[in-house]
Each structure stands twice: as C-alpha cells, then as structure tokens.
Enzyme design. Structure first.
Site, PDB file in Angstrom:
ATOM      1  N   TYR A 106      15.323   4.302  -5.434  1.00  0.00           N
ATOM      2  CA  TYR A 106      14.233   5.286  -5.351  1.00  0.00           C
ATOM      3  C   TYR A 106      13.809   5.498  -3.903  1.00  0.00           C
ATOM      4  CZ  TYR A 106       9.368   6.852  -5.136  1.00  0.00           C
ATOM      5  OH  TYR A 106       8.207   7.507  -4.784  1.00  0.00           O
ATOM      6  N   ASN A 112      -0.595   5.199  -6.132  1.00  0.00           N
ATOM      7  CA  ASN A 112      -1.685   5.974  -6.736  1.00  0.00           C
ATOM      8  C   ASN A 112      -2.038   5.423  -8.110  1.00  0.00           C
ATOM      9  OD1 ASN A 112      -1.690   9.342  -5.610  1.00  0.00           O
ATOM     10  ND2 ASN A 112      -0.616   7.689  -4.594  1.00  0.00           N
ATOM     11  N   THR A 115       6.437   8.602   0.186  1.00  0.00           N
ATOM     12  CA  THR A 115       5.906   7.303  -0.215  1.00  0.00           C
ATOM     13  C   THR A 115       5.969   6.290   0.922  1.00  0.00           C
ATOM     14  OG1 THR A 115       6.379   5.427  -1.653  1.00  0.00           O
ATOM     15  CG2 THR A 115       8.219   6.850  -1.164  1.00  0.00           C
ATOM     16  N   ASP A 116       5.101   5.293   0.852  1.00  0.00           N
ATOM     17  CA  ASP A 116       5.165   4.195   1.837  1.00  0.00           C
ATOM     18  C   ASP A 116       6.400   3.314   1.617  1.00  0.00           C
ATOM     19  OD1 ASP A 116       4.332   3.005  -0.528  1.00  0.00           O
ATOM     20  OD2 ASP A 116       2.582   1.982   0.336  1.00  0.00           O
ATOM     21  N   GLU A 117       7.045   3.453   0.435  1.00  0.00           N
ATOM     22  CA  GLU A 117       8.179   2.568   0.137  1.00  0.00           C
ATOM     23  C   GLU A 117       9.373   2.820   1.061  1.00  0.00           C
ATOM     24  OE1 GLU A 117       9.115   1.930  -3.941  1.00  0.00           O
ATOM     25  OE2 GLU A 117       7.034   2.071  -4.568  1.00  0.00           O
ATOM     26  N   THR A 156      17.678  14.988  -7.808  1.00  0.00           N
ATOM     27  CA  THR A 156      16.370  15.640  -7.662  1.00  0.00           C
ATOM     28  C   THR A 156      15.758  15.372  -6.287  1.00  0.00           C
ATOM     29  OG1 THR A 156      15.848  15.711 -10.007  1.00  0.00           O
ATOM     30  CG2 THR A 156      13.975  15.591  -8.511  1.00  0.00           C
ATOM     31  N   LYS A 194      14.040   8.813  -1.398  1.00  0.00           N
ATOM     32  CA  LYS A 194      12.867   9.433  -0.763  1.00  0.00           C
ATOM     33  C   LYS A 194      13.039   9.420   0.766  1.00  0.00           C
ATOM     34  CE  LYS A 194       9.542  10.836  -2.400  1.00  0.00           C
ATOM     35  NZ  LYS A 194       9.162  12.158  -2.964  1.00  0.00           N
ATOM     36  N   SER A 239      10.378   9.270  -9.900  1.00  0.00           N
ATOM     37  CA  SER A 239       9.401   8.485  -9.142  1.00  0.00           C
ATOM     38  C   SER A 239       9.300   7.009  -9.518  1.00  0.00           C
ATOM     39  CB  SER A 239       8.006   9.118  -9.306  1.00  0.00           C
ATOM     40  OG  SER A 239       7.546   8.935 -10.635  1.00  0.00           O
TER      41      SER A 239
HETATM   42  P1  NAD Z   1       5.780  11.784 -11.804  1.00  0.00           P
HETATM   43  O1  NAD Z   1       7.043  11.099 -12.178  1.00  0.00           O
HETATM   44  O2  NAD Z   1       4.547  11.518 -12.595  1.00  0.00           O
HETATM   45  O3  NAD Z   1       6.002  13.375 -11.843  1.00  0.00           O
HETATM   46  C1  NAD Z   1       7.152  13.986 -11.330  1.00  0.00           C
HETATM   47  C2  NAD Z   1       7.171  15.444 -11.811  1.00  0.00           C
HETATM   48  O4  NAD Z   1       8.326  16.069 -11.246  1.00  0.00           O
HETATM   49  C3  NAD Z   1       7.288  15.576 -13.331  1.00  0.00           C
HETATM   50  O5  NAD Z   1       6.392  16.556 -13.801  1.00  0.00           O
HETATM   51  C4  NAD Z   1       8.728  16.010 -13.545  1.00  0.00           C
HETATM   52  O6  NAD Z   1       8.916  16.788 -14.704  1.00  0.00           O
HETATM   53  C5  NAD Z   1       9.001  16.791 -12.271  1.00  0.00           C
HETATM   54  N1  NAD Z   1      10.430  16.849 -11.932  1.00  0.00           N
HETATM   55  C6  NAD Z   1      11.297  15.811 -11.887  1.00  0.00           C
HETATM   56  N2  NAD Z   1      12.525  16.263 -11.558  1.00  0.00           N
HETATM   57  C7  NAD Z   1      12.416  17.612 -11.373  1.00  0.00           C
HETATM   58  C8  NAD Z   1      13.331  18.635 -11.011  1.00  0.00           C
HETATM   59  N3  NAD Z   1      14.641  18.366 -10.772  1.00  0.00           N
HETATM   60  N4  NAD Z   1      12.874  19.905 -10.896  1.00  0.00           N
HETATM   61  C9  NAD Z   1      11.575  20.198 -11.152  1.00  0.00           C
HETATM   62  N5  NAD Z   1      10.669  19.271 -11.514  1.00  0.00           N
HETATM   63  C10 NAD Z   1      11.083  17.987 -11.619  1.00  0.00           C
HETATM   64  O7  NAD Z   1       5.567  11.468 -10.271  1.00  0.00           O
HETATM   65  P2  NAD Z   1       4.228  11.203  -9.451  1.00  0.00           P
HETATM   66  O8  NAD Z   1       3.851   9.769  -9.582  1.00  0.00           O
HETATM   67  O9  NAD Z   1       3.252  12.259  -9.759  1.00  0.00           O
HETATM   68  O10 NAD Z   1       4.764  11.399  -7.960  1.00  0.00           O
HETATM   69  C11 NAD Z   1       4.776  12.691  -7.355  1.00  0.00           C
HETATM   70  C12 NAD Z   1       5.346  12.588  -5.954  1.00  0.00           C
HETATM   71  O11 NAD Z   1       4.543  11.706  -5.180  1.00  0.00           O
HETATM   72  C13 NAD Z   1       6.766  12.035  -5.903  1.00  0.00           C
HETATM   73  O12 NAD Z   1       7.465  12.753  -4.917  1.00  0.00           O
HETATM   74  C14 NAD Z   1       6.582  10.579  -5.483  1.00  0.00           C
HETATM   75  O13 NAD Z   1       7.697  10.111  -4.763  1.00  0.00           O
HETATM   76  C15 NAD Z   1       5.352  10.678  -4.610  1.00  0.00           C
HETATM   77  N6  NAD Z   1       4.516   9.460  -4.547  1.00  0.00           N
HETATM   78  C16 NAD Z   1       4.080   8.876  -5.696  1.00  0.00           C
HETATM   79  C17 NAD Z   1       3.252   7.758  -5.628  1.00  0.00           C
HETATM   80  C18 NAD Z   1       2.733   7.076  -6.872  1.00  0.00           C
HETATM   81  O14 NAD Z   1       2.072   6.038  -6.747  1.00  0.00           O
HETATM   82  N7  NAD Z   1       2.950   7.614  -8.060  1.00  0.00           N
HETATM   83  C19 NAD Z   1       2.897   7.243  -4.373  1.00  0.00           C
HETATM   84  C20 NAD Z   1       3.369   7.874  -3.208  1.00  0.00           C
HETATM   85  C21 NAD Z   1       4.169   8.993  -3.321  1.00  0.00           C
HETATM   86  O1  TDX Z   2       5.343  -3.857 -15.958  1.00  0.00           O
HETATM   87  C1  TDX Z   2       5.174  -3.991 -14.730  1.00  0.00           C
HETATM   88  N1  TDX Z   2       4.815  -5.219 -14.229  1.00  0.00           N
HETATM   89  C2  TDX Z   2       4.627  -5.454 -12.906  1.00  0.00           C
HETATM   90  O2  TDX Z   2       4.299  -6.577 -12.489  1.00  0.00           O
HETATM   91  C3  TDX Z   2       5.362  -2.902 -13.811  1.00  0.00           C
HETATM   92  C4  TDX Z   2       5.767  -1.539 -14.292  1.00  0.00           C
HETATM   93  C5  TDX Z   2       5.165  -3.148 -12.472  1.00  0.00           C
HETATM   94  N2  TDX Z   2       4.816  -4.392 -12.025  1.00  0.00           N
HETATM   95  C6  TDX Z   2       4.610  -4.576 -10.567  1.00  0.00           C
HETATM   96  C7  TDX Z   2       5.695  -4.039  -9.688  1.00  0.00           C
HETATM   97  C8  TDX Z   2       4.953  -3.601  -8.446  1.00  0.00           C
HETATM   98  O3  TDX Z   2       4.799  -4.679  -7.556  1.00  0.00           O
HETATM   99  O4  TDX Z   2       3.438  -3.823 -10.235  1.00  0.00           O
HETATM  100  C9  TDX Z   2       3.582  -3.190  -8.952  1.00  0.00           C
HETATM  101  C10 TDX Z   2       3.446  -1.690  -9.138  1.00  0.00           C
HETATM  102  O5  TDX Z   2       4.578  -1.243  -9.853  1.00  0.00           O
HETATM  103  P1  TDX Z   2       4.788   0.321 -10.187  1.00  0.00           P
HETATM  104  O6  TDX Z   2       3.585   0.851 -10.875  1.00  0.00           O
HETATM  105  O7  TDX Z   2       6.114   0.450 -10.867  1.00  0.00           O
HETATM  106  O8  TDX Z   2       4.782   0.967  -8.739  1.00  0.00           O
HETATM  107  P2  TDX Z   2       5.711   0.730  -7.454  1.00  0.00           P
HETATM  108  O9  TDX Z   2       7.031   0.218  -7.812  1.00  0.00           O
HETATM  109  O10 TDX Z   2       4.906  -0.053  -6.452  1.00  0.00           O
HETATM  110  O11 TDX Z   2       5.879   2.258  -6.957  1.00  0.00           O
HETATM  111  C11 TDX Z   2       4.794   3.204  -7.075  1.00  0.00           C
HETATM  112  O12 TDX Z   2       4.147   3.391  -5.849  1.00  0.00           O
HETATM  113  C12 TDX Z   2       4.865   4.049  -4.836  1.00  0.00           C
HETATM  114  C13 TDX Z   2       5.290   4.540  -7.614  1.00  0.00           C
HETATM  115  O13 TDX Z   2       5.977   4.349  -8.845  1.00  0.00           O
HETATM  116  C14 TDX Z   2       6.182   5.236  -6.610  1.00  0.00           C
HETATM  117  O14 TDX Z   2       6.529   6.529  -7.076  1.00  0.00           O
HETATM  118  C15 TDX Z   2       5.432   5.364  -5.310  1.00  0.00           C
HETATM  119  O15 TDX Z   2       6.264   5.912  -4.341  1.00  0.00           O
END
Ligand code: NAD
Ligand code: TDX
Length: 329
Positions: free
Chosen positions: A148, A178, A123-125, A98, A152, A83
């Site tokens: 990434y 999030n 994701t919105d990305e 994955t 997705k 992610s």
């Molecule tokens: P995260 O990286 O915190 O967690 C990912 C989880 O998936 C981990 O527990 C990891 O062990 C597990 N995993 C990874 N590869 C695997 C595999 N091959 N088999 C089984 N398990 C596996 O991610 P997150 O931030 O909780 O995101 C969850 C989902 O939401 C993702 O699909 C991500 O694209 C989506 N998403 C995240 C955000 C964000 O801001 N974090 C926003 C929009 C969408």
């Molecule tokens: O150290 C940093 N400094 C910084 O300026 C990091 C880690 C990030 N950033 C910036 C990059 C982005 O503009 O902050 C913003 C947020 O970065 P991230 O937390 O890495 O998130 P982003 O790349 O926007 O992606 C997240 O949101 C969409 C999640 O990681 C994704 O899984 C999800 O799909």
C-alpha cells in the site's frame, strides 16, 4: 470553484464533500467513484436533491471518462485509492492499478485541460517507520514498507514529476491515521467500536505497542481545504493530529467508553512488516496555512463512537449483510 472529488463515496472523501458544500456556498462538487467494496453511495444520499452536487460512477483508470470530467472542473482533489494495508499484503495488484495508474490517468487529463489545480491526498506511511523519537516532516526521505505505502509513494512521485515536467499546478498532503464517521469497519477504530457493540472480541496485532498519530477526519478535511485555497503550488504539506497513542491505549479507551472489560481484547499474530510508529511534525502547515488540528482525541473518539451507535444500519449492512468483501477477522 467547481471541484472534482475522486473517491468521494469513501471515508475521507465523503467527509470532504460535506465539508466543501458546507463551508463554500459557491462551490460545486462532482464525485467520481468506482464504488468498490469501500465506496458507499448511501453516504451521499442526503445530497440527491442538492443542485451543487453530481455523482458519477466510474474508474479513475478510465481515460476517456476522466478526461471528459476533468474538462469541466477548476480543481481535482484526489482521494480515490485502495487504502487498507492488510489487503495490500494479501493482494497488491489493485493497489498498483488504482493508486499508480489511476493517479497518472488523472494527471494526464489535467495536462490536457486548462490549468486545473490538482491536490493529491497521500499518507504518512510513505515515510516508513519511526523509532521512539522523532517525527515525519516534508523533507523526510521516502521509505515505504508495505505494498500500500509503496503504491502511494509511487503516486506522490508521479504528481511531483507532473509539476516539474509539465508545470502542472499541484500540491500534496501526507496525513496520519484518520478516524471519524463513515470509516469502513475494517480499519482499527471502527472495527473495535463495532465489534464491541456486537459483543465480539477485538483483534490487537502483536504486542499492541505500535503507535499511530490519530487525526479526526474533519480536521484533515479542513487541512486539505486550506492547502487547496492557500497552499503554494508544487509544495507538500504534512498533516497530523497531535494525538500519538499505542494501539493498546486506543483500544483500552474504546473499551472504557463502551463499558467493556479487557477480556474483549484478543491478541493475534502481528501484521507482516508492521510499521512501529508514525508521528507528524505539521509546523509547515501551521505556519504557512494557519492550520492545526482542533479536535482533542477523546472528544473525537466520543463523537465517533456516538456516530457508530446511531448508525447501526450503516455498518451492520457492511459487516453482516451481503458485502462479501469484508476482511474476515
Ligand atoms: P476508502 O478506502 O474509505 O475510500 C476510497 C474510495 O475510493 C472508495 O469510495 C472507493 O470506491 C474509491 N475508489 C477505489 N478505487 C477506485 C477507482 N479505481 N476509481 C474510482 N474510485 C475508486 O479510503 P479513505 O480512508 O477515505 O482514504 C482516502 C485517501 O486518503 C486515500 O488516498 C488514502 O491513501 C488517503 N489517506 C487515508 C488515511 C486514513 O487514515 N484512512 C490517512 C492518510 C491518507
Ligand atoms: O484489527 C486490527 N488490529 C490492530 O491491532 C487492525 C485492523 C489494525 N490493528 C493495528 C494496525 C495498526 O498499527 O492498528 C493500527 C491501525 O491500523 P489500520 O486502521 O489498519 O491503519 P494503518 O494500517 O495504520 O493505515 C491507516 O492510516 C494511514 C489507513 O488505513 C491508511 O489508508 C492511511 O494511509
């Protein structure tokens, strides 16, 4: 309902497991998680005696394992993914495995089981990057720009293909950034909070003017739950937080809350291909599902800061302990 939550030991998955068990006393949950660097079984330890909960360690690319579990459930909510954008820039291979192959493996298993409902968390990305105006909605054309988001996007297409080709009962959600408890401290908000708590500087990429729309993780979980129960099969729903902020604004707010000076900010080289702005029009989810994000950004940020303050053991083990997988900053 018996629900398989893939990636349930990660950030959003953990929050979703607690949400399901709290909101739906009849539901049972199976988590399938490989426990990569981002997965943490400690997140779920309070459920070890919960009869409605089962944890299975395993890879979503393992066909036999996935098939055997999918046979036992009514629904799959698919979070498991690589992610973190920065990691995908360094090495994309695991993202393809994955996020793409893993998703197809789950879809194949659902086809052979009896009418398993499949919700894909995306994701919105996948929509790319916005200028100063406008927002993403369900009809926005795909334009992923990082390894990434490209992986997705591929997974979203495969989920839709399974609906059109095999009539699989799917839904998809595309959500914005999030924040909240259990977020791995490589993402911007938890990295900033924990670096401040450790007395370290916080890296701010480029000019710090990139915009993200922040959603409190519990609001995202409620949105996914609404789609799972009331969403129309075959449809996509965009979920957002109504909280657009530049990264600099977010960081300044965190510094203010923690009593730190602006000297804590360390301007660093920009992320390659850094998307400038994300924003979400979630009116479809609002109208069709009666869902909208409820947590104002400042309220959610304060709850998040409080969580990291009171869970130092959790993040210190990750940042300073034996986890060699933390991206070095
Ligand atoms: P995260 O990286 O915190 O967690 C990912 C989880 O998936 C981990 O527990 C990891 O062990 C597990 N995993 C990874 N590869 C695997 C595999 N091959 N088999 C089984 N398990 C596996 O991610 P997150 O931030 O909780 O995101 C969850 C989902 O939401 C993702 O699909 C991500 O694209 C989506 N998403 C995240 C955000 C964000 O801001 N974090 C926003 C929009 C969408
Ligand atoms: O150290 C940093 N400094 C910084 O300026 C990091 C880690 C990030 N950033 C910036 C990059 C982005 O503009 O902050 C913003 C947020 O970065 P991230 O937390 O890495 O998130 P982003 O790349 O926007 O992606 C997240 O949101 C969409 C999640 O990681 C994704 O899984 C999800 O799909």
């Amino acid at each position: 309902m018996k629900v398989l939550v893939t990636g349930g030991a990660g950030f959003i998955g953990t929050n979703f497991v607690y949400h399901l068990l709290r909101m739906h006393p009849q539901d049972e949950v199976i988590v399938l998680d490989k426990l990569t660097y981002a997965g943490n079984l400690e997140n779920l330890k309070s459920l070890s005696a919960e009869p409605r909960f089962l944890f299975v360690k395993g890879d979503i690319c393992n066909r036999d394992l996935v098939q055997s579990i999918v046979q036992k459930v009514d629904a799959v909510v698919h979070f498991a993914a690589e992610s973190h954008v920065d990691r995908s820039i360094v090495d994309a291979q695991t993202f393809l495995m994955t996020n793409i192959i893993g998703t197809q493996t789950l879809l194949d298993a659902c086809r052979t089981a009896k009418s398993v409902r499949f919700h894909h968390v995306s994701t919105d990305e996948v929509f790319g990057s916005l200028g100063i105006r406008g927002s993403f909605r369900e009809s926005t054309a795909y334009d992923p720009r990082s390894p990434y988001s490209a992986s997705k996007a591929a997974s979203d297409h495969l989920v839709r293909a399974a609906f059109h080709t095999h009539n699989l009962p799917i839904t998809i959600s595309n959500c914005s950034n999030n924040y909240g408890p259990y977020c791995f401290p490589e993402k911007f908000i938890p990295l900033a909070i924990t670096n401040c708590l450790e007395g370290k500087k916080v890296p701010l990429y480029g000019d710090g003017m990139n915009v993200r729309d922040w959603i409190f993780v519990e609001d995202h979980c409620a949105g996914i739950d609404a789609i799972l129960r009331r969403g129309k099969i075959g449809e996509t729903y965009c979920l957002g937080g109504r909280s657009e902020r530049t990264n600099r604004e977010v960081l300044q707010q965190i510094l203010f809350e923690l009593g730190k000076s602006e000297d804590t900010i360390e301007c660093v080289t920009d992320r390659l291909g850094h998307d400038r702005r994300y924003a979400i029009d979630f009116s479809k989810a609002e109208q069709e599902l009666n869902w909208s994000p409820e947590t104002p950004f400042l309220h959610g940020l304060r709850r998040t800061i409080e969580w990291y303050r009171t869970h130092e053991d959790w993040w210190k083990r990750i940042k300073n302990g034996d986890n060699q997988n933390v991206l070095k900053k």
